[in-house]
Write a protein that holds these residues in place. Sequence first.
Motif, PDB file in Angstrom:
ATOM      1  N   VAL A 418     151.951  99.045 120.095  1.00  0.00           N
ATOM      2  CA  VAL A 418     151.026  99.956 119.928  1.00  0.00           C
ATOM      3  C   VAL A 418     149.882  99.361 119.057  1.00  0.00           C
ATOM      4  N   LYS A 419     148.692 100.112 119.463  1.00  0.00           N
ATOM      5  CA  LYS A 419     147.370  99.496 118.832  1.00  0.00           C
ATOM      6  C   LYS A 419     147.563  98.958 117.162  1.00  0.00           C
ATOM      7  N   ARG A 420     146.920  97.732 117.136  1.00  0.00           N
ATOM      8  CA  ARG A 420     146.548  97.438 115.867  1.00  0.00           C
ATOM      9  C   ARG A 420     145.278  96.745 115.399  1.00  0.00           C
ATOM     10  N   GLY A 421     144.990  96.722 114.331  1.00  0.00           N
ATOM     11  CA  GLY A 421     143.589  96.231 114.030  1.00  0.00           C
ATOM     12  C   GLY A 421     143.147  94.911 114.291  1.00  0.00           C
ATOM     13  N   GLY A 422     141.980  94.376 113.744  1.00  0.00           N
ATOM     14  CA  GLY A 422     141.390  93.114 114.031  1.00  0.00           C
ATOM     15  C   GLY A 422     141.773  92.046 113.005  1.00  0.00           C
ATOM     16  N   THR A 441     147.594  89.824 120.848  1.00  0.00           N
ATOM     17  CA  THR A 441     147.368  88.388 120.683  1.00  0.00           C
ATOM     18  C   THR A 441     147.623  88.045 119.117  1.00  0.00           C
ATOM     19  N   ALA A 442     148.430  86.816 119.014  1.00  0.00           N
ATOM     20  CA  ALA A 442     148.988  86.334 117.778  1.00  0.00           C
ATOM     21  C   ALA A 442     147.802  85.460 117.264  1.00  0.00           C
ATOM     22  N   VAL A 443     147.147  85.809 116.093  1.00  0.00           N
ATOM     23  CA  VAL A 443     146.006  85.022 115.325  1.00  0.00           C
ATOM     24  C   VAL A 443     146.588  84.668 114.135  1.00  0.00           C
ATOM     25  N   HIS A 444     146.279  83.302 113.675  1.00  0.00           N
ATOM     26  CA  HIS A 444     146.432  82.626 112.570  1.00  0.00           C
ATOM     27  C   HIS A 444     145.319  81.930 112.016  1.00  0.00           C
ATOM     28  N   ARG A 445     145.029  82.251 110.574  1.00  0.00           N
ATOM     29  CA  ARG A 445     143.904  81.439 110.180  1.00  0.00           C
ATOM     30  C   ARG A 445     144.271  80.351 109.353  1.00  0.00           C
ATOM     31  N   LEU A 451     140.220  80.296 113.148  1.00  0.00           N
ATOM     32  CA  LEU A 451     141.326  80.931 113.518  1.00  0.00           C
ATOM     33  C   LEU A 451     141.902  80.290 114.947  1.00  0.00           C
ATOM     34  N   HIS A 452     143.147  80.584 115.111  1.00  0.00           N
ATOM     35  CA  HIS A 452     143.878  80.091 116.274  1.00  0.00           C
ATOM     36  C   HIS A 452     144.542  81.174 117.086  1.00  0.00           C
ATOM     37  N   ALA A 453     144.619  81.523 118.353  1.00  0.00           N
ATOM     38  CA  ALA A 453     145.180  82.526 119.112  1.00  0.00           C
ATOM     39  C   ALA A 453     146.123  82.034 120.197  1.00  0.00           C
ATOM     40  N   VAL A 454     147.029  82.669 120.337  1.00  0.00           N
ATOM     41  CA  VAL A 454     147.833  82.680 121.471  1.00  0.00           C
ATOM     42  C   VAL A 454     148.263  84.073 121.738  1.00  0.00           C
ATOM     43  N   ARG A 502     141.858  82.776 123.666  1.00  0.00           N
ATOM     44  CA  ARG A 502     140.406  82.448 122.856  1.00  0.00           C
ATOM     45  C   ARG A 502     140.509  83.272 121.403  1.00  0.00           C
ATOM     46  N   PRO A 503     140.214  82.620 120.333  1.00  0.00           N
ATOM     47  CA  PRO A 503     140.321  83.180 119.195  1.00  0.00           C
ATOM     48  C   PRO A 503     139.262  84.180 119.102  1.00  0.00           C
TER      49      PRO A 503
END
Length: 507
Positions: A418-422, A441-445, A451-454, A502-503
């Motif tokens: 389901v949709k999640r935020g930014g 997208t899995a985002v880590h700061r 920011l890193h994204a996979v 792309r982050p």
Amino acid sequence: MGAETIQGLPGTGVSLWLDGAEHPQRPPLKRDLEVDVAVIGGGIVGLTAALELQRGGAEVAVLEGRRVASGVSGNTTAKLSSLHGLSYDTITSTHGRDVAQIYGEANEWGVERVERLASELGIDCELRRKPNFTYTEDPARRGEIEAEAEAATAAGLSAAYVEKTDLPFEVAAAVRVERQAEFHPVKYLLGIAAALEKGGTSVFERTRAVGLTGARVRTEAGQAVLAERVIVATQLPFLDRGLFFARAYPMRSYATSVRVRTQPPLGMYLQAEQPGRSLRAARWNDEELLIVGGESHVLGRGDPVRRFKALERYARERFDVAGFEHRWSAHDYMPEDGLPYIGRAWPFSHRVLTATGMRKWGLAMGTAAARMLADEALGREHPWTASFDPWRIPPVGSAPELLKHNADAGLHFFADRVKRGGVAGLAPGEGRVIGDGLGQTAVHRDDAGRLHAVSARCTHLGCIVRWNDAERTWDCPCHGSRFETGGAVLTGPAVHPLQPKRPPTDD
Ligand SMILES: Cc1cc2nc3c(=O)[nH]c(=O)nc-3n(C[C@H](O)[C@H](O)[C@H](O)COP(=O)(O)OP(=O)(O)OC[C@H]3O[C@@H](n4cnc5c(N)ncnc54)[C@H](O)[C@@H]3O)c2cc1C
Ligand code: FES
């Protein structure tokens, strides 16, 4: 091995066994190879099987995806024991007295075998014989403890019902089993790896197996190993054909090493009720530390920070704590009917063998499993194998937890899309899944704010990964795959990294 200090958590984030281990780098496989037996996985099952095979005259190669001894075998509480919480009463009622006896015999053999191999190979792995206890603090559970003591005795263990222990608090009752052992698993396994190499067996690190055709193993970097037999000792088989991912579920547990001002308990302990505690002493830099473990939950579905804090709180309540040295966590697989799966990885072939579902008791059992697998690969009969046959029919009603887990995994597959935020408000050191549907997208700061994204889709079967804030990893709630923040595989069954993305920009 890296150690990480995270504000507010006890100790540094590395196991007591891996911290400072003299861990020589072993080369990756760089060319195709032909051997009698390819062993995939450099934990206690894989390395011990390789040694048994080498001693049996086979030409063997070990392929380890990361570093030997760095999987769950290097992140355990390292009790070598045949007493496994409350098991014998259940095994006896589910599988019968004969199977319970074989289970006890295999584990007792495993404890002896580790001691014997360490002595023969001159491995100083701090092995100390000690009694092991399963205890309860709840007087209402005395009956269960009594039943377990009886069932364990009937299964051949030197077990007794007791109400006194050397813990610094009262227990209501305990099962006590004599002549069990604790050891340093990483020193032991590095000694086994060195003995393998001395005997002519190649041990390759950073060599991940990604596929198997017949008995030809393909590795991530493109080399192949052609073998007569393959032993898949990767904790859970990375191949989906045997459907082991649907027949065992991953339980994560936590441990800390604690400096206490009084002598730690002399025995090894596991609490019967939840949240169960696991206790033992361990040597560290000429000191005796106390290991406090527990807080089990299905991987990807708990709050790891809260779990570590619960262990810290418990240690402070029950012991005179001077400080915390290490914290670590790991998971192991729970089989559907309480017995590990050891033998053919799929029903119609003896060429590919495996061992999984060790129920967080795979050190003595894993050593026995290694012998069973090696015997099978060498064409020798083994009296215990029928009881652990992965293709046995589980007794009716023996798998309620597994059925629940699989139903939950199915729900996660859909509900997590389901949709999640930014990334608004994502602090350094945190991670979050953003976006929806297949594009999540899995985002880590990182600590520097970058920011890193996979891709958030697990490369095993596509469930959506979750952020583990205590270890800074992406964990899959379905079958236990874990990934680094950059996407690299930490534990299978996944064999491919999370796809880089792309982050996002800060909104
Ligand atoms: C917190 C905790 C505490 C525990 N405490 C105890 C205890 O006190 N006593 C006990 O008996 N048991 C305990 N256990 C269980 C025990 O540690 C395990 O059952 C046992 O170590 C399993 O060994 P293994 O060789 O199967 O797995 P591992 O040690 O994980 O070895 C598998 C290896 O395979 C490698 N691998 C995976 N996929 C691939 C691939 N595709 N290609 C190449 N290599 C690959 C991994 O990198 C890993 O090194 C505990 C478990 C946990 C989680
Ligand atoms: S581990 Fe199976 S889908 Fe992730």
